[in-house]
Scaffold this active site. Structure first.
Site, PDB file in Angstrom:
ATOM      1  N   HIS A  81       0.818  -1.220   0.000  1.00 52.07           N
ATOM      2  CA  HIS A  81       0.000   0.000   0.000  1.00 52.07           C
ATOM      3  C   HIS A  81       0.852   1.270   0.000  1.00 52.07           C
ATOM      4  CE1 HIS A  81       0.584  -0.112   4.483  1.00 52.07           C
ATOM      5  NE2 HIS A  81       0.485   1.200   4.354  1.00 52.07           N
ATOM      6  N   ASP A 111      -0.301  -7.372   1.083  1.00 48.83           N
ATOM      7  CA  ASP A 111       0.315  -6.088   1.450  1.00 48.83           C
ATOM      8  C   ASP A 111       1.837  -6.190   1.517  1.00 48.83           C
ATOM      9  OD1 ASP A 111       0.293  -3.401   1.945  1.00 48.83           O
ATOM     10  OD2 ASP A 111       0.015  -3.587   4.108  1.00 48.83           O
ATOM     11  N   SER A 189       4.888   1.934   8.015  1.00 48.88           N
ATOM     12  CA  SER A 189       4.430   0.967   7.023  1.00 48.88           C
ATOM     13  C   SER A 189       5.557   0.556   6.085  1.00 48.88           C
ATOM     14  CB  SER A 189       3.288   1.553   6.198  1.00 48.88           C
ATOM     15  OG  SER A 189       2.128   1.696   6.974  1.00 48.88           O
TER      16      SER A 189
END
Length: 351
Positions: A81, A111, A189
């Site tokens: 993402h 992901d 992330s």
């Protein structure tokens, strides 16, 4: 020789033995962090975003994530993402060196993504990928990344649980997650979750939070899933989409069999961009989701409709198996009309 003269020698030997034990003591967290930190990178992206104001023009916005170097030639593991719809990617190392990169492969259903730098870093330090299957609940771990833009931040915690696919986020059908209480925030992330041996056992994915910040529920894709991405050819489409089915399919007037992928964003230079897919132009709220509407709605890819069971996974696997110049047909609903787009599965151009 008098027997008591043996005693000092024995004491010296025991002392030497204890000194040797001290020299072989396990490294401290500070030492492990110092060793692996050079492998951690910041990932800066540019992405086209639809403004909140009506009839506003699309703008380019900056994004920030983390990643980890896994090969001397410049391969970076990160979260899908972070880069899936990025128009441009730049990777920054601890030394301050900045290198442009491109998406080599991506698996949104897990992901996880793999980047390739346009050249090898000057002083590469490669992180070792560990065996996530050998990690037990309760094991101490640490995360290194750029939470809220604070680069190369260390947070420490434990493995709280192991979660199966779709357990925390629907649509994550290929992701196995570690749950950890190590603090994770925006900017983390894609960063590595390390074992206390300094091995990468996970890639940070997301948090579950009421406040938007770390509340002790962070999730990282296991290194087992990351290894599968490296071992199995994966396809990067450059599409950010929203699955429409059931009542939503009727709201958007989809033709039978009544399912499609609403294209929200398309990365510049991606396979989706070259084939002619169009992203959305207007923001809307559906339930709790803020989405972008007005773009194409993908109905089928190479004859596989979005209504088929596990359609997205099947389509991605089919695309991954194609030769570089193999033709690809995508049927979309555009402005109320069904349109067929044709292109090739060739990889994205070099940055």
């Amino acid at each position: 020789m008098r027997p008591r003269s043996i005693v000092p020698i024995a004491i010296l030997l025991l002392g030497a033995g204890r000194a040797e034990v001290r020299a072989q003591a396990s490294p401290t967290l500070a030492e492990i962090f110092k060793r692996v930190n050079p492998a951690v990178v910041e990932i800066h992206t540019q992405e086209t975003e639809v403004p909140t104001m009506p009839r506003g023009q699309p703008v380019s916005i900056a994004g920030l994530g983390s990643g980890v170097l896994i090969s001397p030639d410049g391969k970076i593991l990160t979260a899908a993402h972070v880069v899936q719809t990025a128009d441009a990617i730049e990777v920054e190392f601890l030394t301050g060196e900045k290198i442009r990169g491109r998406v080599l492969s991506s698996e949104p259903l897990a992901d996880i993504a793999l980047l390739q730098l346009e050249r090898a870093p000057r002083a590469p330090f490669v992180a070792k990928i560990g065996d996530s299957d050998a990690v037990e609940i309760g094991s101490p771990v640490f995360v290194v990344g750029a939470p809220l833009g604070a680069s190369h931040t260390l947070t420490v915690g434990y493995i709280s649980a192991r979660r199966r696919p779709n357990a925390t986020l629907s649509g994550m059908s290929r992701a196995e997650f570690f749950q950890t209480d190590a603090a994770i925030n925006q900017g983390n992330s894609g960063g590595p979750l390390f074992s206390m041996q300094g091995e990468v056992i996970g890639i940070v994915s997301h948090i579950l939070s009421h406040s938007g910040g770390s509340e002790g529920l962070g999730f990282a894709v296991t290194s087992k899933v990351a290894r599968q991405l490296l071992e199995q050819k994966s396809f990067w489409s450059g599409v950010g989409g929203y699955l429409l089915s059931g009542d939503l399919a009727r709201v958007f007037n989809l033709p039978p069999p009544g399912a499609g992928l609403l294209v929200q964003r398309v990365a510049a230079g991606s396979p989706a961009d070259r084939i002619g897919l169009k992203g959305g132009s207007t923001r809307a709220t559906i339930g709790d989701d803020d989405i972008v509407v007005g773009g194409d709605i993908i109905l089928s890819v190479m004859g596989i409709t979005l209504a088929e069971p596990s359609a997205l996974g099947v389509i991605r696997q089919k695309l991954a198996e194609l030769d570089a110049n193999a033709p690809v047909q995508v049927t979309v609903l555009r402005g109320g009309k069904v349109v067929t787009l044709t292109g090739t599965a060739q990889p994205a151009a070099q940055p």
